[in-house]
Write an enzyme that holds these catalytic residues in place. Structure first.
Site, short mmCIF file in Angstrom:
data_model
loop_
_atom_site.label_atom_id
_atom_site.label_comp_id
_atom_site.label_asym_id
_atom_site.label_seq_id
_atom_site.Cartn_x
_atom_site.Cartn_y
_atom_site.Cartn_z
N HIS A 276 -5.34 -4.57 0.35
CA HIS A 276 -5.44 -3.41 -0.56
C HIS A 276 -5.87 -3.81 -1.97
O HIS A 276 -5.64 -3.08 -2.92
CB HIS A 276 -4.12 -2.64 -0.58
CG HIS A 276 -3.84 -2.01 0.74
ND1 HIS A 276 -4.40 -0.81 1.13
CD2 HIS A 276 -3.11 -2.44 1.80
CE1 HIS A 276 -4.00 -0.52 2.36
NE2 HIS A 276 -3.23 -1.50 2.79
N SER B 97 0.80 -1.23 0.00
CA SER B 97 0.00 0.00 0.00
C SER B 97 0.83 1.27 0.00
O SER B 97 0.31 2.33 -0.33
CB SER B 97 -0.93 0.01 1.21
OG SER B 97 -0.18 0.23 2.37
N LYS C 12 -11.70 -1.45 3.88
CA LYS C 12 -11.16 -0.54 2.86
C LYS C 12 -12.13 -0.49 1.69
O LYS C 12 -13.17 0.14 1.80
CB LYS C 12 -9.72 -0.92 2.54
CG LYS C 12 -8.87 -0.86 3.84
CD LYS C 12 -7.40 -0.91 3.61
CE LYS C 12 -6.62 -1.20 4.88
NZ LYS C 12 -6.53 -0.11 5.84
C1 LIG Z 1 -1.31 -4.77 4.20
C2 LIG Z 1 -2.23 -4.55 5.32
N1 LIG Z 1 -2.69 -5.61 6.00
C3 LIG Z 1 -3.53 -5.45 7.04
C4 LIG Z 1 -3.97 -4.21 7.43
C5 LIG Z 1 -4.91 -4.07 8.57
O1 LIG Z 1 -6.24 -4.00 8.10
P1 LIG Z 1 -7.37 -3.28 8.99
O2 LIG Z 1 -7.29 -1.82 8.70
O3 LIG Z 1 -8.65 -3.93 8.57
O4 LIG Z 1 -7.02 -3.58 10.41
C6 LIG Z 1 -3.53 -3.08 6.75
C7 LIG Z 1 -4.01 -1.73 7.15
O5 LIG Z 1 -3.84 -0.75 6.54
C8 LIG Z 1 -2.63 -3.24 5.67
O6 LIG Z 1 -2.16 -2.19 5.02
#
Ligand SMILES: Cc1ncc(COP(=O)(O)O)c(C=O)c1O
Length: 416
Positions: free
Chosen positions: A219, A191, A250
């Site tokens: 993402h 991301s 998201k």
């Molecule tokens: C690659 C990645 N995995 C997991 C997460 C965590 O997801 P959540 O926002 O649903 O806790 C994020 C959060 O931005 C992320 O960028």
């Protein structure tokens, strides 16, 4: 207590000096008017434009989710009222897990309270199971939540392979003892850099060495693949991945995280993972909204939104490049703008907000390495051509001193 306060303040001062102190910006999103949000300045109401939302498709502000959530509140109230095992499972949770399994072509799925918790919980549980002897191979740019899961798996060995480098992964796997249980953990879309993983090549290598594959599609879900199941679906690889992890927070516009895998793996995690067992289930209206969102995005509405999303990202990248602004090229919907210094990054973001009514998040160390500080833009299907023009003008003004500050935008909305 005094010592503790002084120590906390010393760290906070250091963060401020390095330009890394994080401040919240309260944004009142406008449900019918996304990507605008309401702001109050000097006692007056106005609006600003969100350029850094992870509600990538604007679903969080759509009627599809709102209606589903309202109906669920009317039926079940707001909170789940317990853990999944203790009165916290509603028909929405069951239907949502079925939908997620079907979305990813897996036998089963399991909801967690967030994507972070899904990664931390599933990985730490797996990597300490079956008497140990685990060795996890982790991409160098994996998210903090996966790293947390691996760190908590005391006793599991960890090797880091160079970012998106299947050849390095192959080297590390080949050097590992044959009797170890191996797991390869990686993401489909990173991301901060906005790049894709070479999923097929990584899975080829992992399979050759008998390693379990764990893919974070946080993402990508909702945005890639014919039905929005992610990049593994787009690349025809979903069936070759053992565990797919994702978020409902998201592109699906709700909240919560999940894994999808075989029935045995999911039931094992459901039965043994403390991060799943000992916490209240996600709220029924949230589960209902996520379910409605996934169903919508799997259909023709989702196909149209995904096309508009990609077109919007392409338009922003082209416009920034044409204006000579330091956009970092990416193949995904994520558009980073290089700044290269933490204090300047924060200042650029502040000026975009205060002078132009534009919300663009500064990304600093430790999220990215020092020297790679950036603004992270996430154009959505609802950012139209006028908003893109206004963004380019504003960035040119703030970064290069060209043109006039356009404070008026905040009060009037953007019409350039
Ligand atoms: C690659 C990645 N995995 C997991 C997460 C965590 O997801 P959540 O926002 O649903 O806790 C994020 C959060 O931005 C992320 O960028």
């Amino acid at each position: 207590m005094q010592d503790l306060d002084a120590q906390c303040r010393a760290v906070l001062t250091q963060l401020r000096q390095e330009g890394r102190y994080r401040e919240f910006t309260p944004l009142a999103r406008q449900d019918r008017d996304f990507p605008y949000c309401r702001v109050t300045r000097g006692g007056e109401e106005g609006r600003a434009v969100l350029w850094s939302s992870n509600d990538y498709l604007g679903m969080g502000a759509s009627d599809v989710l709102a209606q589903a959530a309202i109906e669920a509140i009317e039926q079940h109230g707001v909170g789940a009222g317990g853990t999944r095992n203790i009165s916290g499972t509603t028909p929405y949770h069951v239907a949502l897990e079925r939908e997620l399994a079907s979305l990813h072509g897996k036998e089963a799925a399991l909801i967690f309270t967030s994507g972070y918790v899904a990664n931390a919980g599933a990985l730490s549980t797996l990597l300490t199971s079956f008497g140990g002897n685990w060795h996890v191979f982790s991409d160098a740019k994996n998210h903090a939540s996966m790293i947390e899961g691996m760190r908590h798996a005391k006793g599991a060995k960890r090797s880091i392979f160079r970012h998106n480098d299947p050849a390095h992964l192959a080297e590390l796997l080949a050097a590992a003892p044959a009797d170890e249980r191996k797991l390869v953990a990686f993401e489909s879309v990173y991301s901060m850099d906005g790049d894709f993983a070479p999923i097929e090549a990584i899975v080829d290598v992992a399979r050759r060495h008998g390693a379990v594959t764990y893919l974070d599609e946080v993402h990508a879900v909702g945005m890639y693949g014919p039905t929005g199941a992610g990049v593994a679906e787009r690349d025809g690889q979903a069936q070759r991945i053992d565990i797919i992890q994702g978020t409902l927070a998201k592109a699906f516009g709700a909240h919560g995280g999940y894994i999808a895998a075989s029935a045995a793996v999911v039931d094992f995690i459901r039965s043994t993972c403390p991060d799943f067992i000992f916490t209240t289930a996600i709220a029924p209206p949230v589960a209902a909204a996520a379910l409605a969102s996934i169903r919508y995005l799997r259909g023709p509405g989702g196909v149209a939104l995904r096309e508009r999303h990609q077109a919007s990202a392409a338009r922003v990248k082209a416009a920034l490049a044409e204006a000579g602004l330091p956009v970092i090229p990416t193949p995904t919907h994520i558009v980073p703008v290089h700044i290269g210094d933490a204090a300047r990054c924060r200042e650029v973001s502040r000026r975009l907000w205060e002078e132009h009514g534009i919300y663009a998040t500064p990304i600093n160390y430790p999220t990215v390495p020092r020297g790679e500080e950036r603004l992270r833009l996430t154009p959505g299907p609802l950012h139209d051509e006028n908003l893109v023009k206004a963004l380019v003008l504003a960035l040119d003004q703030v970064l290069n001193g060209k043109g006039e500050a356009r404070v008026a935008m905040i009060e009037e909305g953007v019409s350039a």
